[in-house]
Enzyme design. Sequence first.
Site, mmCIF file in Angstrom:
data_model
loop_
_atom_site.group_PDB
_atom_site.id
_atom_site.type_symbol
_atom_site.label_atom_id
_atom_site.label_comp_id
_atom_site.label_asym_id
_atom_site.label_seq_id
_atom_site.Cartn_x
_atom_site.Cartn_y
_atom_site.Cartn_z
ATOM 1 N N GLY A 237 86.307 27.383 65.848
ATOM 2 C CA GLY A 237 87.628 26.743 65.778
ATOM 3 C C GLY A 237 88.251 26.902 64.403
ATOM 4 O O GLY A 237 89.454 27.148 64.263
ATOM 5 N N GLU A 254 89.924 22.245 70.863
ATOM 6 C CA GLU A 254 89.072 21.229 71.499
ATOM 7 C C GLU A 254 87.637 21.594 71.132
ATOM 8 O O GLU A 254 87.068 22.525 71.708
ATOM 9 C CB GLU A 254 89.271 21.242 73.015
ATOM 10 C CG GLU A 254 90.701 20.962 73.455
ATOM 11 C CD GLU A 254 91.129 19.514 73.239
ATOM 12 O OE1 GLU A 254 90.253 18.640 73.104
ATOM 13 O OE2 GLU A 254 92.348 19.270 73.155
ATOM 14 N N CYS A 288 80.451 18.672 75.224
ATOM 15 C CA CYS A 288 81.003 18.261 73.931
ATOM 16 C C CYS A 288 80.873 16.751 73.794
ATOM 17 O O CYS A 288 80.800 16.222 72.695
ATOM 18 C CB CYS A 288 82.462 18.687 73.829
ATOM 19 S SG CYS A 288 83.453 18.168 75.228
#
Length: 490
Positions: A237, A254, A288
């Site tokens: 990310g 996310e 997650c």
Amino acid sequence: MSPNNIPGIIPNWIDGKESEAMSQNTFGKLSPDTGKELYKVVRSRTDDVHKAVGAARNAQPAWASLTPVQRGDLLYEITRTLRKYRREIAAVVAAETGMAPGAALGETGGAIALGEFIAGEGRRFYGRTTTSAVPNKYAMTVRQPLGVAGLIIAANTPIANVAWKVFPALLCGNSAVLKAAEDTPATAWYFGKIAHEAGLPPGVLNIVQGYGEEAGAPLVADPGVDVISFTGSAAVGRKIASVAGARLAKVSLELGGKNPLVVCDDADLKAAAKWILLSAFSNAGQRCASGSRIIIFDSVYDQLRTMLVQRTGELTVGPDDNDDLGPVINRKQLDNMLAVIRRAEQNGAVILAGGHRLTGDTHAQGFYMAPTLIEQVDPHDEISTTELFGPITCLYRVKNFEAALQMANDSPYGLTACIHTRSIHRATEFAHKIQAGVAVINAGTYGSEPHMPFGGLRQSGNGTREPGTEALDIYSDLKDIYINIDPEKL
Ligand code: NAD
């Protein structure tokens, strides 16, 4: 369609057609259960991505010229087709991930529910009408598409991950290029097949298979991509944010979590133990939102630890519906978590259960990690601050609520959190003061719903929320429109 009759080489979907990578290279996709190759996958690179983005750009204006209701109707048709093939989809998901068939069917149901919800948003594509300071003038907002959406996803819940991104991106009038997760290529390919069968015009959804650096990175860098939505690790990310930032592209991240579950002295310990095991070990901890930091009041610590150790020992590990958890997705993932556990042991960690790869007859060829409970680790150690994405959880002892809340918040992540207590005061205070995108009372750290916005703070994301109606904010831009109703009077 079943895992037995998917293609021997999983192709891309570009401009409505299945295609090889231009290099004609492939890589093998292994079964997490058996370690054997299931099929080959086309290995796309920059030129394939560029072609997919071109197809998406060409298709986007006609797609955007449909009304949101018409687009929603088409997405609903895709959802109906997903429902028709849900057992076949679940079989592909189970084969690729090692998830039990029942769990894979549940996940497919989640993807369908998401599609139904987002399709309905075509009839609620609201803007805002408001007053103006000027007489005879109206002010309003409308949503407009961004253009081409670049979608990059993780493999952990593969059909849900596809649905979370594709449905809202398309509803808003964008076309899309989806970079499938390299560990779940057939699930993404199958979604593409269903979307086209349901009548999606060619080029509106393109699906590119391949590795992250080779096929994901060029998608992020491509100037033809207007918005990037990424689900994956914080490390990747961060790279994506810097590349997208350099060219000022809109980006939604996310990312991971290191999610706390607090057990107070007034909790129902049986219920807490059940939810701890589900949060830590279901889907082999590959969520997650998995519960990886279990923070327990001193006065109930020993009793709860005994319950957890006993129940962890009773869990069955395998790919079937009567198993409690399956394998992890690949060998690299398994080796990585074993290495972190070894380093934690060198630092004094005590392994209460598991801590090793399963090597018995039924597990030896697959990527099976024993469900693992660990204690006596420092909250700032590597194992306490690094997301492991496997069936591993650590227990921490605290003296009271304030210490529990402080420890829960002392993390580089801030995705989900849970507390077990019978006190409305503690529950409310926790829900307000926990620094996370999701707070849960008396259940697990996971379990998001399609109509609710999901996402986190700090290294868990960049502040965006998907799905819910909030996903529409990622895939559309607002335009203000002012109308003078009687220009002569101005
Ligand atoms: P990962 O970051 O390694 O890979 C995710 C995707 O990114 C893959 O498709 C990969 O090919 C691609 N990728 C890798 N390098 C890239 C690059 N340089 N440029 C562009 N794309 C690249 O993650 P993973 O191990 O596959 O998935 C697990 C992670 O996903 C965990 O951190 C987990 O918490 C996170 N996750 C988050 C959510 C959420 O909603 N917050 C949901 C599911 C999973």
